[in-house]
Design a protein around this motif. Structure first.
Motif, PDB file in Angstrom:
ATOM      1  N   SER A  87      16.161  24.864 124.271  1.00 23.45           N
ATOM      2  CA  SER A  87      16.656  24.725 122.901  1.00 23.45           C
ATOM      3  C   SER A  87      18.144  25.037 122.814  1.00 23.45           C
ATOM      4  CB  SER A  87      15.868  25.645 121.963  1.00 23.45           C
ATOM      5  OG  SER A  87      14.497  25.294 121.956  1.00 23.45           O
ATOM      6  N   GLN A  88      18.562  26.082 123.488  1.00 19.67           N
ATOM      7  CA  GLN A  88      19.976  26.446 123.385  1.00 19.67           C
ATOM      8  C   GLN A  88      20.861  25.516 124.202  1.00 19.67           C
ATOM      9  OE1 GLN A  88      20.091  30.740 124.037  1.00 19.67           O
ATOM     10  NE2 GLN A  88      19.847  31.040 121.833  1.00 19.67           N
ATOM     11  N   ALA A  89      20.319  24.901 125.226  1.00 18.19           N
ATOM     12  CA  ALA A  89      21.086  23.857 125.924  1.00 18.19           C
ATOM     13  C   ALA A  89      21.326  22.680 124.988  1.00 18.19           C
ATOM     14  CB  ALA A  89      20.342  23.406 127.180  1.00 18.19           C
ATOM     15  N   VAL A  90      20.300  22.305 124.212  1.00 20.73           N
ATOM     16  CA  VAL A  90      20.467  21.253 123.201  1.00 20.73           C
ATOM     17  C   VAL A  90      21.526  21.666 122.185  1.00 20.73           C
ATOM     18  CG1 VAL A  90      19.335  20.079 121.269  1.00 20.73           C
ATOM     19  CG2 VAL A  90      18.116  20.352 123.442  1.00 20.73           C
ATOM     20  N   LEU A  91      21.421  22.904 121.701  1.00 21.13           N
ATOM     21  CA  LEU A  91      22.375  23.410 120.706  1.00 21.13           C
ATOM     22  C   LEU A  91      23.809  23.268 121.206  1.00 21.13           C
ATOM     23  CD1 LEU A  91      23.063  25.196 118.123  1.00 21.13           C
ATOM     24  CD2 LEU A  91      22.900  27.150 119.697  1.00 21.13           C
ATOM     25  N   TYR A  92      24.077  23.798 122.396  1.00 21.32           N
ATOM     26  CA  TYR A  92      25.457  23.843 122.887  1.00 21.32           C
ATOM     27  C   TYR A  92      25.961  22.469 123.288  1.00 21.32           C
ATOM     28  CZ  TYR A  92      24.830  28.892 122.820  1.00 21.32           C
ATOM     29  OH  TYR A  92      24.596  30.187 122.424  1.00 21.32           O
TER      30      TYR A  92
ATOM     31  N   VAL B  91      25.541  24.532 130.239  1.00 23.09           N
ATOM     32  CA  VAL B  91      25.267  24.629 131.676  1.00 23.09           C
ATOM     33  C   VAL B  91      24.593  25.954 131.995  1.00 23.09           C
ATOM     34  CG1 VAL B  91      26.341  24.881 133.954  1.00 23.09           C
ATOM     35  CG2 VAL B  91      27.083  23.046 132.430  1.00 23.09           C
ATOM     36  N   ALA B  92      25.134  27.045 131.434  1.00 20.21           N
ATOM     37  CA  ALA B  92      24.589  28.377 131.711  1.00 20.21           C
ATOM     38  C   ALA B  92      23.114  28.466 131.317  1.00 20.21           C
ATOM     39  CB  ALA B  92      25.399  29.438 130.987  1.00 20.21           C
TER      40      ALA B  92
ATOM     41  N   ALA C   7      25.630  18.387 130.355  1.00 15.17           N
ATOM     42  CA  ALA C   7      26.580  19.501 130.285  1.00 15.17           C
ATOM     43  C   ALA C   7      27.453  19.563 131.539  1.00 15.17           C
ATOM     44  CB  ALA C   7      25.804  20.811 130.103  1.00 15.17           C
ATOM     45  N   ALA C   8      26.831  19.403 132.706  1.00 19.35           N
ATOM     46  CA  ALA C   8      27.574  19.533 133.958  1.00 19.35           C
ATOM     47  C   ALA C   8      28.591  18.406 134.139  1.00 19.35           C
ATOM     48  CB  ALA C   8      26.602  19.566 135.139  1.00 19.35           C
ATOM     49  N   THR C   9      28.269  17.181 133.727  1.00 19.36           N
ATOM     50  CA  THR C   9      29.244  16.090 133.854  1.00 19.36           C
ATOM     51  C   THR C   9      30.442  16.344 132.934  1.00 19.36           C
ATOM     52  OG1 THR C   9      27.953  14.813 132.243  1.00 19.36           O
ATOM     53  CG2 THR C   9      27.591  14.330 134.573  1.00 19.36           C
ATOM     54  N   HIS C  10      30.216  16.949 131.765  1.00 19.54           N
ATOM     55  CA  HIS C  10      31.332  17.235 130.863  1.00 19.54           C
ATOM     56  C   HIS C  10      32.206  18.378 131.373  1.00 19.54           C
ATOM     57  CE1 HIS C  10      29.354  14.631 127.887  1.00 19.54           C
ATOM     58  NE2 HIS C  10      30.516  14.624 127.253  1.00 19.54           N
TER      59      HIS C  10
ATOM     60  N   LEU D 258      26.375  19.762 140.770  1.00 19.00           N
ATOM     61  CA  LEU D 258      25.260  20.337 140.012  1.00 19.00           C
ATOM     62  C   LEU D 258      24.543  19.251 139.226  1.00 19.00           C
ATOM     63  CD1 LEU D 258      23.670  22.798 138.968  1.00 19.00           C
ATOM     64  CD2 LEU D 258      25.453  23.111 137.228  1.00 19.00           C
ATOM     65  N   ALA D 259      25.314  18.338 138.649  1.00 21.76           N
ATOM     66  CA  ALA D 259      24.715  17.249 137.878  1.00 21.76           C
ATOM     67  C   ALA D 259      23.883  16.343 138.787  1.00 21.76           C
ATOM     68  CB  ALA D 259      25.808  16.440 137.179  1.00 21.76           C
ATOM     69  N   GLU D 260      24.405  16.034 139.996  1.00 25.75           N
ATOM     70  CA  GLU D 260      23.649  15.192 140.942  1.00 25.75           C
ATOM     71  C   GLU D 260      22.347  15.883 141.356  1.00 25.75           C
ATOM     72  OE1 GLU D 260      23.979  12.206 141.909  1.00 25.75           O
ATOM     73  OE2 GLU D 260      26.073  11.583 141.661  1.00 25.75           O
TER      74      GLU D 260
END
Length: 918
Positions: free
Chosen positions: A682-687, A697-698, A723-726, A732-734
């Motif tokens: 949920s907080q990944a969506v938020l951020y 990412v965190a 998040a990681a690509t941005h 990490l994204a791969e």
């Protein structure tokens, strides 16, 4: 109001109670629990208030009895039995529930929450004309089902015109959270005056001072303790000093007074202690006992008995004093007479209990009557009462085999009533008897379930697994149910649990259940599919899980077994099948509402939060409102994951962070790994929505080690890729993309492939990336998932801007902005607006969400009224009365400046809200 002077020292208490009545008279409701030790004056207070209120409001009063603690719903039936003419105006599930609870219809055991809501409805109807004062004296003696129903109704009071006053000796956790008024002892001067009136001839000063000190201002003690003193003690200053608690001393004093009565009068008082208070029953029992008019005269002269339209005592302690002072032989003789004159047709359970109380030695006939009473108690929704009947039946059963059978049934009833400790005690007694192999297996299963309910430790999984294996070949259906419980207990902890236990349970299930091609039963398929998922992984389980899901949709699921539906919905999520999840959720909610199974409804509604994925955040919020109403009304411990995800999608950062912190702490405390996944996702969506990609990412990278758990962990991978690509962390994204491919490509559904295409597009360039974005958008549109259509267009537009193609970017970003705004994804909509602004185009983000000027309950009512539900339907959803719904709607209309329901939709849509903080 009449003069309050006759009740010395009670001005404040009387003022509070009278204010309660005045509010009820003008349509406001409130419950007030009056607490205080026995004899402190609670009954006198309520006598006075009732006498004062009868001219202005309707009054209803019952007195609970300790001997009725085994009769389910005895309290509500005594209170509302004469109101059942109004039951026809209740919603059908409520009417059916309360009629079943009162034994007026044959039906499955009613939901205790529907009985509570029906009780509220009947009291509301009774308060219709001029308000209602409802007093439940000695509420500490209510049976468990009655106490829960009364507390449920008390917590839902609002605008019905009801003053509800449960009266008890000490606060009870069932009534926790309600307003309490503690009635304490009188001051010294008031105590002296009561003592002077109690002993008109005067007392030695030392005796007087000691009695005042010992009575601690208790009015009944001040009146009754001196009666136990003989003239020599009064003259010499020697009292009956004792270390007994005051209540026992008062009772002891009453026993001393009653001991001088003739034996027939004492027998009469013992018969009068029967809790129905029916004078006709007393006359008939007296005739059987051979008691004549002299016995009645002696009891009245002693000021012990009051006989009018009901039989009563001058104080409730007299009843308990009479009963405790009687010899066992006298009690049995009186119970035998009461059993003889109690109707086997109209009061079979009361008759059975009297017969059991009159029986000293094992008796098959009496035990069989008690067993039948237990069955009726079960039907009426009283497992605690059923357990008490069965326990006494076991005591009176001559045959060791049948005694063990009844002990096991009693233990099961105790467990179902929420008393696992009592269940374990009965099971130990059963184990000392010669049992059949099946009985031993049943004891093992119930012992494991009760032990797990008490301790929630890892040994519970082992015991449940052993119990399931022990039932193989004896009761396959029960074995399968027990396997489900073991697997649910093993997987409940997720990363905080024990992976070896999960594997052990899953392997045992695979060995015990038929292969998928050998069964088409939903239960067999979902059990085997989840076991395959735990042991061999997603790819091996897909085919079985798909068959299980189809079976659940085609067959009527057993909605009373929450773990079955939980596993079925988990399968739909693991298969990336939003349509299947929607269908399962809709079916479960429909069944739960139709059948009135309120305990199932929060789980079903939480499945319905697929509405968020569908872009219906308002619908999801209405489901959250209903879950919260059930949680508040029932104490259901379901965590509020929906509130966290809703706040995250809407970009409400303070609220989402607050919920995330609370859910993480709660999950750690309960050992529930799913809670951590819910918070991280949920907080990944938020951020991501707020453009705070480092924080996204965190949060999301914490899920990388747990994607084998699927569900939210695998969904977090998509957030991590974004998040990681941005943040430029392409390695990490791969890594996240590879794991995402591993849980989407084998499934191969349109939704799964859309998610994979969207993730891969962010790590590719040029035409390859564009093709992937377009493919993802097309698939999301086909699956009718607007939030992902909007998010995918946003990412595509950002990529086009980076390539220096503003005109193409504008097309995608405007479309993204429109969809995301319509869905209420404020953070992501703002991201689209910011990207447009960077390339020279300005858009205003229209914020949507909760209305600050409406209270939470007003907003709940307004949302449901907007969906064209009637007041009664809204009340049933939110566990409030139709009167309260009407009251809140009037306030909503006034605050929003509207006059009719048809204006609610545009009014709620136009509410001004706070922008998400970045």
């Amino acid at each position: 109001m009449p003069d309050i002077a006759p009740l010395r020292g009670r001005r404040d208490e009387l003022a509070e109670l009278e204010a309660l009545v005045r509010r009820a008279r003008v349509g406001h409701s409130r419950a007030l629990v009056a607490c205080g030790e026995a004899g402190v004056g609670k009954t006198a207070l309520l006598d006075h208030v009732i006498a004062s209120a009868e001219a202005t409001v309707r009054t209803e009063r019952i007195v609970a009895s300790q001997s009725e603690m085994e009769l389910a719903y005895a309290g509500p039936q005594a209170l509302c039995g004469h109101m059942m003419d109004s039951a026809a105006r209740l919603p059908a599930p409520q009417q059916e529930a309360i009629e079943a609870a009162f034994g007026l219809r044959s039906a499955a055991a009613p939901s205790p929450f529907l009985v509570g809501l029906a009780l509220l409805g009947l009291l509301t109807e009774a308060a219709e004309d001029r308000g209602l004062l409802c007093v439940v004296d000695d509420a500490q003696w209510l049976d468990h089902a009655s106490a829960r129903a009364l507390a449920f109704a008390a917590r839902r009071l609002d605008a019905e015109g009801i003053a509800l006053v449960p009266v008890m000796r000490q606060p009870d956790e069932v009534f926790a959270g309600l307003a309490h008024m503690v009635v304490e002892g009188l001051g010294h001067e008031d105590a002296r005056e009561i003592l002077r009136l109690a002993v008109p001839g005067g007392l030695d000063q030392r005796v007087r001072d000691q009695l005042i000190a010992e009575a601690r201002g208790n009015p009944l003690a001040l009146r009754e303790l001196p009666r136990a003193l003989n003239p020599a003690q009064i003259a010499s200053g020697l009292t009956l000093s004792s270390t007994l608690p005051l209540e026992n001393r008062i009772e002891q004093s009453l026993v001393v007074q009653l001991a001088s009565l003739p034996a027939p009068a004492r027998s009469l008082l013992l018969a009068a202690a029967e809790p129905t208070g029916d004078p006709g029953l007393l006359w008939r029992a007296s005739a059987v006992l051979g008691l004549g008019p002299d016995a009645f005269d002696a009891a009245k002269d002693a000021e012990a008995l009051v006989v009018g339209t009901r039989v009563g005592f001058r104080h409730p302690l007299v009843r308990s004093a009479v009963y405790r002072a009687a010899s066992p032989a006298d009690r049995r003789r009186v119970h035998d007479a009461l059993a003889d004159v109690t109707s086997a047709e109209h009061n079979p359970d009361r008759r059975a209990w009297h017969r059991a109380s009159a029986t000293l030695h094992p008796d098959d006939g009496v035990a069989a009557d008690l067993e039948r009473s237990a069955a009726r108690a079960r039907t009426r929704g009283g497992p605690a009462a059923a357990g008490a009947f069965l326990e006494r039946a076991a005591e009176l059963t001559p045959s060791p085999f049948h005694r063990g059978q009844r002990l096991i049934a009693a233990a099961e009833a105790k467990h179902d009533a929420g008393a696992p400790g009592a269940a374990l005690r009965l099971l130990e007694s059963a184990r000392a008897l010669p049992l059949t192999t099946l009985q031993e297996a049943l004891v093992a299963r119930l012992h494991a379930r009760a032990g797990y309910a008490l301790r929630r430790d890892r040994s519970g999984v082992q015991h449940l697994l052993a119990a399931a294996q022990g039932l193989e070949g004896l009761d396959p259906v029960l074995a399968r149910d027990t396997y489900v419980e073991a697997l649910a207990a093993a997987t409940y902890g997720g990363r905080l649990g024990d992976a070896e236990q999960v594997a052990a349970v899953a392997n045992a299930i695979l060995a015990a259940t038929p292969a998928a091609e050998e069964s088409d039963r939903a239960g067999d398929l979902i059990l085997r599919g989840q076991a395959l998922l735990a042991t061999e992984g997603q790819e091996a389980a897909i085919a079985t899980l798909r068959r299980a899901q189809r079976a659940f949709l085609e067959q009527a699921p057993d909605f009373l077994e929450l773990h079955w539906m939980w596993f079925a919905s988990r399968a739909a999520q693991d298969l990336w099948d939003p349509a299947g999840l929607r269908a399962l959720a809709d079916r479960q909610v429909e069944l739960a509402r139709t059948e009135g199974v309120v305990t199932v409804l929060p789980i079903a509604l939480s499945l319905l939060l697929v509405q968020m994925t569908d872009g219906d955040l308002d619908g999801a919020e209405a489901s959250c409102d209903e879950i919260d109403a059930i949680k508040e009304a029932t104490g259901n411990p379901l965590p509020r994951y929906g509130r966290l995800l809703l706040a995250s999608y809407r970009g409400q950062v303070d609220e989402a962070e607050r919920w995330g912190e609370r859910i993480r702490a709660d999950g750690q405390a309960r050992g529930e790994g799913y809670a951590l996944s819910a918070a991280n996702f949920s907080q990944a969506v938020l951020y991501n929505g707020l453009g705070r990609f480092a924080e996204a990412v965190a949060c999301s990278r914490r899920e990388l080690p747990y994607t084998h758990e699927l569900n939210l962990a695998m969904r977090t991978l998509l957030e991590l890729v974004e998040a990681a690509t941005h943040t430029g962390e392409y390695a990490l994204a791969e890594s996240a993309l590879r794991q995402l491919a591993g849980v989407t490509r084998p499934v191969g559904t349109t939704y799964a492939l859309a998610v994979l295409a969207m993730a891969e597009a962010q790590l590719r360039e040029g035409e390859e990336a564009e093709n992937l974005y377009r493919d993802a958008i097309k698939r999301f549109e086909h699956e009718r998932i607007p939030i992902w259509v909007g998010r995918c267009r946003l990412l595509y537009g950002e990529a086009l801007n980076r390539q220096g193609r503003p005109a193409d970017a504008h097309e995608q970003l405007r479309a993204a902005h429109e969809v995301l705004t319509a869905c209420g994804l404020n953070g992501f909509a703002q991201r689209a607006a910011d990207e447009l602004r960077a390339s020279g185009e300005t858009l205003r983000v229209r914020q949507r969400g909760s209305a600050a000027q409406l209270t939470g309950q007003e907003l709940n009512v307004a949302r449901l009224a907007r969906e064209e539900l009637t007041n009664r339907e809204i009340g049933a959803r939110l566990f409030i009365s139709a009167h309260t719904v009407e009251y809140h709607l009037r306030k909503v209309f006034a605050k929003l400046g509207i006059k009719r329901r048809t204006e609610l939709k545009p009014a709620l849509a136009e509410l001004t809200l706070t922008s998400p903080k970045t």
